[in-house]
Design a protein around this motif. Sequence first.
Motif, short mmCIF file in Angstrom:
data_model
loop_
_atom_site.label_atom_id
_atom_site.label_comp_id
_atom_site.label_asym_id
_atom_site.label_seq_id
_atom_site.Cartn_x
_atom_site.Cartn_y
_atom_site.Cartn_z
N ILE A 116 0.85 -1.21 0.00
CA ILE A 116 0.00 0.00 0.00
C ILE A 116 0.88 1.25 0.00
N GLU A 117 1.99 1.17 0.70
CA GLU A 117 2.89 2.32 0.73
C GLU A 117 3.44 2.61 -0.68
N ARG A 118 3.80 1.53 -1.38
CA ARG A 118 4.35 1.67 -2.74
C ARG A 118 3.28 2.21 -3.70
N LEU A 119 2.08 1.64 -3.56
CA LEU A 119 0.97 2.03 -4.45
C LEU A 119 0.66 3.52 -4.31
N ILE A 120 0.61 3.99 -3.06
CA ILE A 120 0.30 5.41 -2.81
C ILE A 120 1.39 6.29 -3.43
N ALA A 121 2.65 5.84 -3.31
CA ALA A 121 3.75 6.63 -3.88
C ALA A 121 3.70 6.58 -5.41
N GLU A 122 3.55 5.38 -5.98
CA GLU A 122 3.59 5.24 -7.45
C GLU A 122 2.45 5.99 -8.12
N GLU A 123 1.28 5.95 -7.50
CA GLU A 123 0.11 6.60 -8.12
C GLU A 123 -0.05 8.04 -7.63
N ALA A 124 0.93 8.50 -6.82
CA ALA A 124 0.90 9.87 -6.26
C ALA A 124 -0.47 10.19 -5.65
N ILE A 125 -0.93 9.29 -4.77
CA ILE A 125 -2.24 9.48 -4.15
C ILE A 125 -2.10 10.40 -2.94
N GLU A 126 -2.77 11.54 -2.98
CA GLU A 126 -2.68 12.49 -1.86
C GLU A 126 -3.75 12.14 -0.85
N CYS A 127 -3.35 11.36 0.17
CA CYS A 127 -4.34 10.87 1.14
C CYS A 127 -3.80 10.96 2.56
N PHE A 128 -2.89 11.90 2.81
CA PHE A 128 -2.36 12.12 4.16
C PHE A 128 -1.73 10.86 4.73
N HIS A 192 -6.19 9.14 5.00
CA HIS A 192 -7.57 9.59 4.83
C HIS A 192 -8.24 8.55 3.93
N PRO A 193 -9.14 7.73 4.51
CA PRO A 193 -9.64 6.57 3.75
C PRO A 193 -10.36 6.92 2.45
N ALA A 194 -11.13 8.01 2.47
CA ALA A 194 -11.89 8.34 1.26
C ALA A 194 -10.98 8.93 0.19
N LEU A 195 -9.93 9.65 0.61
CA LEU A 195 -9.00 10.19 -0.40
C LEU A 195 -8.14 9.06 -0.97
N TYR A 196 -7.81 8.07 -0.15
CA TYR A 196 -7.10 6.90 -0.69
C TYR A 196 -7.99 6.21 -1.73
N MET A 381 -6.96 -5.72 2.27
CA MET A 381 -7.86 -5.96 1.14
C MET A 381 -7.27 -5.40 -0.15
N THR A 382 -6.45 -4.34 -0.04
CA THR A 382 -5.71 -3.86 -1.21
C THR A 382 -4.78 -4.98 -1.69
N TYR A 383 -4.13 -5.62 -0.74
CA TYR A 383 -3.16 -6.68 -1.03
C TYR A 383 -3.85 -7.92 -1.62
N LEU A 384 -4.95 -8.33 -0.98
CA LEU A 384 -5.61 -9.55 -1.47
C LEU A 384 -6.24 -9.34 -2.85
N GLY A 385 -6.74 -8.13 -3.12
CA GLY A 385 -7.23 -7.83 -4.46
C GLY A 385 -6.09 -7.96 -5.46
N THR A 386 -4.94 -7.39 -5.10
CA THR A 386 -3.77 -7.43 -5.99
C THR A 386 -3.31 -8.88 -6.19
N GLN A 387 -3.23 -9.64 -5.10
CA GLN A 387 -2.76 -11.02 -5.20
C GLN A 387 -3.71 -11.89 -6.04
N THR A 388 -5.01 -11.63 -5.89
CA THR A 388 -5.99 -12.41 -6.67
C THR A 388 -5.79 -12.13 -8.17
#
Length: 438
Positions: A116-128, A192-196, A381-388
Amino acid sequence: MRNADIFHPDFTPSPYWWEAYRPAAGDLAPVPREARVAIVGGGYAGLAAALEFSRHGVEAVVLEQGALGVGASTRNGGSVSGGVNVGKSFSGRATEVDAERTHRLLSDASDAFALIERLIAEEAIECFWQKRGRFVGAWTPAHYAYQEKRLGSLNDAAQSGALMVPRERQREEIASDYYYGGMVVERSASLHPALYYKGLLEACRRRDIAICAEASVLKITANGSGWRVATSRGTVIAGDVVIATNGYTGAVTPALRRRIVPIASHIIATEPLPPDVAGSLIPKRRSISDTKRVLCYYRLSPDGTRVVFGGRARFTPADPLLCARVLHGYMTDRFPQLKGVRVTHSWTGNTAFTLDALPHMGEEGGLHYCLGCNGSGIAMMTYLGTQTARKIARVANAPCVFDGPEFPGHPLYTGNPWFLPLVGGWYRMRDRLDRILA
Ligand SMILES: Cc1cc2nc3c(=O)[nH]c(=O)nc-3n(C[C@H](O)[C@H](O)[C@H](O)COP(=O)(O)OP(=O)(O)OC[C@H]3O[C@@H](n4cnc5c(N)ncnc54)[C@H](O)[C@@H]3O)c2cc1C
């Protein structure tokens, strides 16, 4: 003030997070007639799966019954665990698994945090995204001793950076004497869950992934070597189907519904506090949770002005006004200094508990699933979606430890958790007894 008017004039029975992103259907994307994969459920798991499919050139469609983000993924507390909660049942107790399996479970949970840390960085997600750690308060001395026992495996398998904080030093973590000390887990974060969620959605849209809101999946039937997925807005013929419905799993997949206990969790947000009060409550701005059976979890809002306080005010969906009163009471039990503070938001959402307290991915009757966050699913759940998605796209290097045929049910449980209010009452009593006998 427990029974007085705790409500701010601007009170609204909806998530505080929705001030920044409110679930919306937008312009409805047409439901395609065909897709290589149909994903049922448009939360973190469904969107993360769709993103991973796209990376491997697999065409997938996300089918969401409501507005985009209407499930738990924009309603949660925003505390991201690096594995500390893996294997914890809704009684707060950990499942007994052997040491080798515990090591693998924690290690994969730690991978979920890295992902999740990598995903937020790679997609430049501004979610605090803030890596400030978590403090887990011990409700009794015995709970403290149990935390101490788990410390080694958390640090070995999940590099948690866990350490014990005795009661004498508790005020370094929290302006409260409510606990008997506790454990700090440095490798934890908050967001911030909704911004993520919004960031994941935008990442999908940048890749032209079909995300169909208001497309309730009504029936899934075998169709040759694939599936016919009937929705409220048309039918998709798909090679594979992924069920990512977590705490909202319904009658469309009865075999999975029988393995999931949907448990409601409730949250309030307070009005903005004076800066000196807000700054003093949780000086290191960590996320807080506790070892009670009826546990609470809380933190400051990303801007540091409010308390966002969650817990099982009830175990089932309930009136937000009633839940606000119960949670306000729980909050002032911990922070008596907040007695005059008013509530601006109160909301609820469903989590999915499993009978072995572990998250699961796998196949049931030919349908793929990733389900069972057990109350802690932002990273998982981010991880399990990705793994599936990696498994279906045949790019997984090794099977995920949460992937396996053993997804226990109970012969007497059909998917209707009628017993939850009784369980809730029983756990509340056990919590009280634990403290009296401590
Ligand atoms: C109040 C609360 C607090 C929480 N706090 C935390 C926390 O602090 N930290 C943490 O890690 N986790 C927390 N969680 C858990 C976390 O929010 C979830 O694990 C995560 O959001 C689950 O994501 P998901 O994609 O699996 O499910 P969801 O986001 O719930 O999405 C499932 C989707 O499936 C859809 N769906 C269901 N049936 C159908 C159908 N037939 N057709 C089409 N769509 C369908 C639903 O509408 C829903 O949108 C909390 C949960 C709640 C409710």
